[in-house]
Write an enzyme that holds these catalytic residues in place. Structure first.
Site, PDB file in Angstrom:
ATOM      1  N   GLU A 196       0.847  -1.191   0.000  1.00 55.51           N
ATOM      2  CA  GLU A 196       0.000   0.000   0.000  1.00 55.51           C
ATOM      3  C   GLU A 196       0.885   1.245   0.000  1.00 55.51           C
ATOM      4  OE1 GLU A 196      -2.474   1.520  -0.743  1.00 55.51           O
ATOM      5  OE2 GLU A 196      -4.018   1.604   0.807  1.00 55.51           O
ATOM      6  N   ASP A 197       0.378   2.324  -0.577  1.00 59.82           N
ATOM      7  CA  ASP A 197       1.162   3.555  -0.615  1.00 59.82           C
ATOM      8  C   ASP A 197       1.337   4.170   0.766  1.00 59.82           C
ATOM      9  OD1 ASP A 197      -1.519   4.266  -0.374  1.00 59.82           O
ATOM     10  OD2 ASP A 197      -1.598   5.407  -2.240  1.00 59.82           O
ATOM     11  N   ASP A 234      -2.885   5.706   6.972  1.00 57.33           N
ATOM     12  CA  ASP A 234      -3.293   6.953   7.613  1.00 57.33           C
ATOM     13  C   ASP A 234      -4.155   6.579   8.835  1.00 57.33           C
ATOM     14  OD1 ASP A 234      -3.922   9.686   7.929  1.00 57.33           O
ATOM     15  OD2 ASP A 234      -5.436   9.682   6.376  1.00 57.33           O
ATOM     16  N   PHE A 257      -0.983  16.306   3.882  1.00 60.70           N
ATOM     17  CA  PHE A 257      -1.462  15.594   2.705  1.00 60.70           C
ATOM     18  C   PHE A 257      -0.345  15.551   1.670  1.00 60.70           C
ATOM     19  CE2 PHE A 257      -3.837  14.689  -1.144  1.00 60.70           C
ATOM     20  CZ  PHE A 257      -4.650  13.662  -0.684  1.00 60.70           C
ATOM     21  N   ARG A 267       0.605  12.139  -9.536  1.00 66.70           N
ATOM     22  CA  ARG A 267       1.044  10.753  -9.312  1.00 66.70           C
ATOM     23  C   ARG A 267       2.445  10.503  -9.875  1.00 66.70           C
ATOM     24  NH1 ARG A 267      -3.319   7.658  -7.564  1.00 66.70           N
ATOM     25  NH2 ARG A 267      -5.326   8.162  -8.473  1.00 66.70           N
TER      26      ARG A 267
HETATM   27  P1  5GP Z   1      -6.510   5.087   5.706  1.00 69.83           P
HETATM   28  O1  5GP Z   1      -7.611   4.113   5.432  1.00 69.83           O
HETATM   29  O2  5GP Z   1      -5.319   4.485   6.395  1.00 69.83           O
HETATM   30  O3  5GP Z   1      -7.010   6.306   6.435  1.00 69.83           O
HETATM   31  O4  5GP Z   1      -6.077   5.682   4.326  1.00 69.83           O
HETATM   32  C1  5GP Z   1      -5.437   4.986   3.378  1.00 69.83           C
HETATM   33  C2  5GP Z   1      -5.654   5.607   2.026  1.00 69.83           C
HETATM   34  O5  5GP Z   1      -5.941   6.996   2.116  1.00 69.83           O
HETATM   35  C3  5GP Z   1      -4.420   5.519   1.192  1.00 69.83           C
HETATM   36  O6  5GP Z   1      -4.410   4.365   0.439  1.00 69.83           O
HETATM   37  C4  5GP Z   1      -4.519   6.732   0.318  1.00 69.83           C
HETATM   38  O7  5GP Z   1      -5.257   6.429  -0.826  1.00 69.83           O
HETATM   39  C5  5GP Z   1      -5.293   7.726   1.128  1.00 69.83           C
HETATM   40  N1  5GP Z   1      -4.428   8.723   1.783  1.00 69.83           N
HETATM   41  C6  5GP Z   1      -4.186   8.878   3.098  1.00 69.83           C
HETATM   42  N2  5GP Z   1      -3.356   9.896   3.327  1.00 69.83           N
HETATM   43  C7  5GP Z   1      -3.048  10.406   2.116  1.00 69.83           C
HETATM   44  C8  5GP Z   1      -2.209  11.487   1.681  1.00 69.83           C
HETATM   45  O8  5GP Z   1      -1.547  12.192   2.436  1.00 69.83           O
HETATM   46  N3  5GP Z   1      -2.153  11.685   0.332  1.00 69.83           N
HETATM   47  C9  5GP Z   1      -2.851  10.941  -0.563  1.00 69.83           C
HETATM   48  N4  5GP Z   1      -2.708  11.243  -1.842  1.00 69.83           N
HETATM   49  N5  5GP Z   1      -3.643   9.919  -0.185  1.00 69.83           N
HETATM   50  C10 5GP Z   1      -3.747   9.660   1.137  1.00 69.83           C
END
Ligand code: 5GP
Length: 174
Positions: free
Chosen positions: A94-95, A98, A147, A160
């Protein structure tokens, strides 16, 4: 827009993660599962940096944000895997983690399909934002609550293609 992590730092860290994965999965044929779209750049570099003799790649597509920068709490599977994970050594790539909601959901989804093992690899970890605990085995960088875009990560489908990780500071709106 300014770089939080320069492209060469990203590449060096990806190599370190790939080295660890190569050691941990020596003699095995792991299945790397990338989470689209954000993880496609990371996954592409990661697999090419490994020294594994064999590996498989598949993708899941999820939507949890739409074009917003705030988590809706909803995880929607837009595209499921095309191969079975049963009996496979799976590495979920995963990228960014959060709140942890997306990975917790995907982890359970994969575990329910009986893989031989499951580990999670993320490039970026926004630890202070975590709402639910999820075990992450390989982490590229811990980053502050901002972000970020680049290296696969977008802001409403933009940025991207940046080779490093950049912070959106509001001056890019037009
Ligand atoms: P989580 O479910 O852990 O809150 O979020 C995971 C997803 O939220 C990531 O796969 C990504 O797509 C998006 N995300 C969370 N933080 C960021 C950020 O700082 N930048 C971007 N572009 N996407 C984020």
């Amino acid at each position: 827009m300014r770089y939080l992590i320069l492209p060469e730092k990203v590449q060096a860290r990806v190599q370190e993660l790939a080295d660890r994965i190569s050691e941990d999965y020596q003699g095995k044929t792991p299945l790397f599962v990338g989470v689209l779209k954000g993880a496609f750049v990371f996954l592409a570099d990661l697999i090419r940096a490994t020294r594994l003799e064999n590996l498989w790649v598949d993708f899941l597509a999820v939507s949890s944000y739409g074009d917003a920068t705030v988590h809706s709490g909803e995880v929607q599977i837009l595209k499921d895997l095309s191969v079975s994970v049963e009996g496979r050594h799976v590495i979920l790539v995963e990228d960014i983690v959060d709140t942890g909601l997306t990975l917790r959901y995907l982890r359970q989804l994969l575990l329910d399909r009986n893989p031989a093992s499951l580990r999670i690899c993320v490039l970026l970890d926004k630890k202070e934002r975590r709402e639910v605990e999820v075990p992450v085995d390989y982490v590229g960088f811990e980053i502050p609550d901002a972000f970020v875009v680049g290296y696969g990560l977008d802001w409403a489908e933009r940025y991207r293609h940046l080779p490093g990780i950049a912070v959106v500071d509001g001056s890019e709106a037009s």
